[in-house]
Design a protein around this motif. Structure first.
Motif, mmCIF file in Angstrom:
data_model
loop_
_atom_site.group_PDB
_atom_site.id
_atom_site.type_symbol
_atom_site.label_atom_id
_atom_site.label_comp_id
_atom_site.label_asym_id
_atom_site.label_seq_id
_atom_site.Cartn_x
_atom_site.Cartn_y
_atom_site.Cartn_z
ATOM 1 N N ALA A 1 5.523 1.063 -15.554
ATOM 2 C CA ALA A 1 6.099 -0.165 -16.101
ATOM 3 C C ALA A 1 7.220 -0.742 -15.232
ATOM 4 O O ALA A 1 7.361 -1.937 -15.123
ATOM 5 C CB ALA A 1 6.607 0.089 -17.513
ATOM 6 N N ALA A 2 8.021 0.112 -14.595
ATOM 7 C CA ALA A 2 9.148 -0.362 -13.779
ATOM 8 C C ALA A 2 9.612 0.754 -12.853
ATOM 9 O O ALA A 2 9.085 1.863 -12.887
ATOM 10 C CB ALA A 2 10.285 -0.842 -14.668
ATOM 11 N N LEU A 3 10.643 0.466 -12.091
ATOM 12 C CA LEU A 3 11.161 1.363 -11.055
ATOM 13 C C LEU A 3 11.411 2.789 -11.539
ATOM 14 O O LEU A 3 10.911 3.740 -10.975
ATOM 15 C CB LEU A 3 12.439 0.767 -10.460
ATOM 16 N N ARG B 1 0.834 -1.217 0.000
ATOM 17 C CA ARG B 1 0.000 0.000 0.000
ATOM 18 C C ARG B 1 0.865 1.263 0.000
ATOM 19 O O ARG B 1 0.516 2.259 -0.617
ATOM 20 C CB ARG B 1 -0.925 0.001 1.226
ATOM 21 N N GLY B 2 1.995 1.212 0.656
ATOM 22 C CA GLY B 2 2.858 2.391 0.740
ATOM 23 C C GLY B 2 3.800 2.505 -0.437
ATOM 24 O O GLY B 2 3.611 3.306 -1.341
ATOM 25 N N SER B 3 4.813 1.649 -0.435
ATOM 26 C CA SER B 3 5.852 1.724 -1.470
ATOM 27 C C SER B 3 5.302 1.544 -2.872
ATOM 28 O O SER B 3 5.620 2.312 -3.769
ATOM 29 C CB SER B 3 6.921 0.657 -1.234
ATOM 30 N N PHE B 4 4.483 0.533 -3.073
ATOM 31 C CA PHE B 4 4.066 0.227 -4.431
ATOM 32 C C PHE B 4 2.909 1.099 -4.925
ATOM 33 O O PHE B 4 3.045 1.827 -5.903
ATOM 34 C CB PHE B 4 3.694 -1.255 -4.568
ATOM 35 N N VAL B 5 1.771 1.025 -4.256
ATOM 36 C CA VAL B 5 0.573 1.726 -4.751
ATOM 37 C C VAL B 5 0.806 3.232 -4.844
ATOM 38 O O VAL B 5 0.498 3.857 -5.859
ATOM 39 C CB VAL B 5 -0.669 1.407 -3.885
ATOM 40 N N TYR C 1 3.636 3.813 -7.749
ATOM 41 C CA TYR C 1 3.563 3.243 -9.094
ATOM 42 C C TYR C 1 2.166 3.193 -9.714
ATOM 43 O O TYR C 1 2.047 3.155 -10.932
ATOM 44 C CB TYR C 1 4.177 1.836 -9.105
ATOM 45 N N VAL C 2 1.117 3.172 -8.903
ATOM 46 C CA VAL C 2 -0.247 3.141 -9.454
ATOM 47 C C VAL C 2 -0.668 4.564 -9.796
ATOM 48 O O VAL C 2 -0.384 5.506 -9.051
ATOM 49 C CB VAL C 2 -1.223 2.489 -8.441
ATOM 50 N N HIS C 3 -1.332 4.713 -10.919
ATOM 51 C CA HIS C 3 -1.789 6.029 -11.379
ATOM 52 C C HIS C 3 -2.658 6.686 -10.296
ATOM 53 O O HIS C 3 -3.489 6.015 -9.676
ATOM 54 C CB HIS C 3 -2.582 5.871 -12.683
ATOM 55 N N PRO C 4 -2.486 7.992 -10.050
ATOM 56 C CA PRO C 4 -3.246 8.677 -8.995
ATOM 57 C C PRO C 4 -4.767 8.488 -9.087
ATOM 58 O O PRO C 4 -5.430 8.388 -8.051
ATOM 59 C CB PRO C 4 -2.869 10.152 -9.175
ATOM 60 N N ASP C 5 -5.319 8.420 -10.283
ATOM 61 C CA ASP C 5 -6.768 8.240 -10.420
ATOM 62 C C ASP C 5 -7.229 6.851 -9.990
ATOM 63 O O ASP C 5 -8.392 6.657 -9.636
ATOM 64 C CB ASP C 5 -7.211 8.475 -11.873
ATOM 65 N N ASP C 6 -6.329 5.881 -10.027
ATOM 66 C CA ASP C 6 -6.684 4.498 -9.689
ATOM 67 C C ASP C 6 -6.357 4.128 -8.239
ATOM 68 O O ASP C 6 -6.807 3.092 -7.746
ATOM 69 C CB ASP C 6 -5.967 3.532 -10.636
#
Length: 190
Positions: free
Chosen positions: A135-137, A91-95, A98-103
């Motif tokens: 897509a990646a880091l 929830r912290g590092s990944f979402v 890396y997840v688009h703000p709208d999603d």
């Protein structure tokens, strides 16, 4: 009166007379209905997962009650997520990175115990959701992911789990955008 199906586990033993002949057989039974029903539900869930998994590239499973990653943690290796991660890391590092703000709101809600419990109370345990993810880091390019999300209660310990089946649909979404652009654009005037 409605008949209920019960499962019994029975252990038989024999009693012999003084000469070693069979005198009687004694059976001791135990009602294992709850255990058998949990086993059947688990088998049904596994068959369902196996069928759905054939349609997707990656599978993730999280125990929301315990905050643990059960399956799919190795798929985060392209991102700055610790090897021994838990749901707080996801929830912290990944979402958040890396997840688009709208999603993000939907994804974070589906990765929370409270969000999953609210869905189950409303009788909603299956979702299909398309979202964008980098897509990646070091990438600033978002790819599209199609996900099938299943929320269930593990009968063995009553913990709430969520399983995510995910596949890349970037090519499909790009093609869809191109078709939409062509359909809305006047070919003569541009």
């Amino acid at each position: 009166m409605t008949a209920k199906k019960h499962y019994l586990k029975t252990i038989f033993t024999h009693v012999e007379d003084d000469r070693g002949g069979l005198l009687k057989i004694i059976g001791i039974s135990e009602d294992i209905t709850a255990l058998k029903n949990a086993e059947l539900k688990y088998i049904e869930t596994q068959k369902y997962k196996d069928t759905i998994a054939k349609l997707y590239e990656r599978i993730y499973e999280y125990n929301l009650t315990k905050g643990t990653v059960i399956l799919g943690g190795e798929n985060y290796s392209n991102y700055a997520v610790p090897k021994q991660m838990d749901l707080d890391d996801i929830r912290g590092s990944f979402v958040k990175q890396y997840v688009h703000p709208d999603d993000r709101p939907f994804i974070l809600n589906m990765l929370s115990l409270q969000g999953a419990e609210e869905c189950l109370k409303k009788g909603m345990s299956e979702f299909d959701y398309d979202y964008r993810c980098k897509a990646a880091l070091d990438s600033e390019i978002y790819t599209w992911k199609a996900s099938h999300i299943s929320i269930f209660v593990d009968p063995s310990d009553k913990s709430v789990h969520t399983t995510w089946f995910v596949k890349d649909i970037t090519e499909t979404m790009t093609h869809k955008k191109q078709l939409l652009y062509q359909a809305e654009r006047d070919l003569l005037t541009g």
